[in-house]
Design an enzyme around this catalytic site. Structure first.
Site, PDB file in Angstrom:
ATOM      1  N   CYS A  10       0.836  -1.209   0.000  1.00  0.00           N
ATOM      2  CA  CYS A  10       0.000   0.000   0.000  1.00  0.00           C
ATOM      3  C   CYS A  10       0.868   1.257   0.000  1.00  0.00           C
ATOM      4  CB  CYS A  10      -0.951  -0.001   1.189  1.00  0.00           C
ATOM      5  SG  CYS A  10      -0.162   0.356   2.777  1.00  0.00           S
TER       6      CYS A  10
ATOM      7  N   CYS B 175       2.675   2.179   3.374  1.00  0.00           N
ATOM      8  CA  CYS B 175       3.820   1.323   3.687  1.00  0.00           C
ATOM      9  C   CYS B 175       5.011   1.656   2.791  1.00  0.00           C
ATOM     10  CB  CYS B 175       3.451  -0.154   3.543  1.00  0.00           C
ATOM     11  SG  CYS B 175       2.583  -0.829   4.993  1.00  0.00           S
TER      12      CYS B 175
ATOM     13  N   ASP C 119      -6.734  -6.381  64.996  1.00  0.00           N
ATOM     14  CA  ASP C 119      -7.419  -7.670  64.996  1.00  0.00           C
ATOM     15  C   ASP C 119      -8.929  -7.464  64.952  1.00  0.00           C
ATOM     16  OD1 ASP C 119      -5.038  -9.024  65.107  1.00  0.00           O
ATOM     17  OD2 ASP C 119      -5.040  -9.235  67.290  1.00  0.00           O
TER      18      ASP C 119
END
Length: 533
Positions: A21, A24, A348
């Site tokens: 393309c 690219c 705790d």
């Protein structure tokens, strides 16, 4: 196309005919102009044709001045296979030149690119951008900017390598070189194109430092088929992982491409890369907001409430926890996926936390809502406090990730104040416990308590009791107020834990002692900042 020069002409011609393309082609010509990649696809194709046509006309003009045409043998010498021009069985194939009809270029305008598999074609168009933005808007996030990330099919690296070898050979004929790093990266080119479109559609700027991420995951059905030869050539690069569906990850493929020899690569993969049968697919479009952090202090008034969910062997012991009573309201308001709770120490289940409370912070993961005014945070705090009589929160505020570190800084150097109700087996008088008030900076050796040995490593820890103040109640009971180093096990300091804490109240009084109630009266950590509530 002013960004291209005469040396790019054979590259453009070569790649166009191979089915590559226009975008690219620009990447392999090392074109760094972002705006050029944003031109419409058809315009780019037209410009490349014009570029080749103009250069062809110049050549024709030069040729018309030559009386005798060049020898046919000379022309053939340029197309005969040289040592580097191998075919698919051993490497580089010859690409036919572009004819006057530009047939190959016409085809490449509609075919899926043999390098990017359509990423710089189909997925740069307005329709796809709108699809991404619809997904973002429907997710209902608050954001003022975005960062865009993309995950590409691993075989794109393989196809890019094949195209690079092709271009490198062509440039070598011109006495030029092309390093792999000189090519514009596919992800970079894609972001150049997509960022402005997303920014315009979403109405906010793209920002690499943004906490709001829009990501697209692309996939391709032929990934495994195209990468399989690498696993044969470089088996040590592809090792199964529990959290990965395929061994052909992007990093594994890149590692193998760095390792494999060029001649071995060319024996197994066509160069130029063949035209793909399928386009890439956008497998996922996802949004993610960076975490938001909320801090404050909590008081715990119940002696039957753990700080975090109490689950033993998969069975829940109590119905709620401090963490859940606070976080459920934050999760609802911030519309987060999950949360992480942390605090300055923990008490705790049967211990109350009084005074100015215990500092805590909650990380809210992937929140949809991120902006809250001070008044809204105050209202959220009130909602939490109205929901339960077991806890209360104060100083609720938004903080940064780095600020949370201050809660943990020098944690063991901090002090904590406790109130303990103590029982003794032998009768005591007020004067029997008065000497405790005079003890300062008492050093303890505390072996990991039996009750926490299942989740803490066995060790002897040195801790300090800074001060004690006794309060006589009756012959078998007294209250002891202690200021201690953070991390001191108070219960074990009272009863001795079968001699694992030395000295202890029992050994100091020379009798058996046990703790009936314990309250945390203050946690001396100056964080988060106190608010005017």
């Amino acid at each position: 196309m002013s960004s291209l020069t005469e040396k790019d002409r054979p590259i453009v011609q070569l790649l166009l005919n191979a089915g590559t393309c226009p975008r690219c082609i620009l990447r392999f010509c090392c074109v760094g102009s972002q705006t050029l990649y944003r031109h419409p696809y058809k315009d780019l194709m037209k410009d490349l044709k014009e570029f080749l046509k103009n250069n062809q006309e110049k050549e024709d003009t030069v040729c018309s001045d030559v009386v005798d045409p060049p020898c046919k043998r000379i022309r053939l010498e340029h197309t005969e296979e040289g040592p580097g021009d191998l075919n698919h069985n051993g490497a580089l194939q010859q690409i036919p030149s572009v004819n006057d009809g530009n047939t190959a270029m016409e085809d490449s305008a509609v075919k899926v690119c043999n390098v990017c598999l359509g990423i710089l074609q189909e997925f740069c168009e307005v329709d796809f951008v709108k699809k991404v933005c619809q997904k973002v808007n429907s997710a209902d996030y608050q954001f003022t900017s975005f960062v865009f990330s993309v995950s590409l099919p691993p075989q794109l690296s393989v196809r890019e390598c094949a195209a690079w070898l092709l271009v490198k050979q062509e440039m070598g004929k011109l006495g030029l070189s092309l390093a792999k790093d000189d090519i514009v990266q596919l992800k970079e080119a894609y972001k150049w194109i997509i960022h402005p479109q997303l920014s315009e559609e979403l109405g906010v700027p793209a920002d690499g430092k943004s906490l709001f991420e829009v990501s697209v995951v692309f996939a391709h059905p032929e990934t495994e088929d195209e990468c399989r030869f690498l696993a044969t050539a470089c088996p040590d690069c592809f090792k199964p992982a529990k959290n990965k569906q395929s061994v052909f990850t992007r990093m594994a493929v890149i590692k193998a491409l760095e390792k494999i020899k060029e001649e071995d690569f060319l024996k197994h993969f066509p160069c130029p890369p063949s035209s793909p049968k399928n386009l890439c697919v956008a497998l996922e479009i996802q949004c993610n907001n960076g975490a938001v952090f909320v801090a404050g202090r909590y008081n715990k008034y119940s002696r039957n409430l753990p700080q975090t969910p109490w689950i033993i062997d998969g069975e829940r012991k109590l119905e709620s926890s401090v963490e859940e009573l606070i976080s459920e309201h934050l999760m609802a308001e911030f519309k987060a996926d999950s949360f992480n709770f942390s605090s300055s120490g923990r008490e705790d289940v049967d211990v109350r936390t009084l005074g100015n409370g215990r500092p805590f912070a909650i990380e809210l993961v992937n929140p949809r809502r991120i902006r809250f005014t001070a008044e809204e945070m105050k209202g959220l705090q009130q909602t939490i406090n109205n929901s339960s009589d077991k806890i209360q929160v104060r100083d609720l505020q938004l903080v940064t990730r780095s600020a949370i570190g201050r809660m943990k800084e020098g944690e063991e150097e901090k002090t904590k104040t406790y109130s303990a109700l103590i029982w003794t087996d032998k009768a005591i008088q007020k004067e029997d416990i008065a000497f405790l008030d005079d003890i300062k900076e008492l050093k303890l050796d505390q072996k990991t308590p039996l009750r926490v040995l299942h989740r803490r490593p066995l060790a002897v820890r040195c801790r300090i009791i800074h001060t004690m103040q006794s309060e006589y109640i009756d012959e078998h009971h007294f209250r002891l107020h202690l200021k201690t180093q953070a991390g001191t096990y108070i219960k074990e300091f009272v009863h001795g834990d079968f001699g694992r804490t030395k000295p202890n109240i029992g050994s100091l009084l020379n009798r058996t002692a046990d703790i009936l109630e314990l309250d945390v009266e203050s946690v001396d950590v100056d964080w988060p900042p106190t608010l005017d509530n």
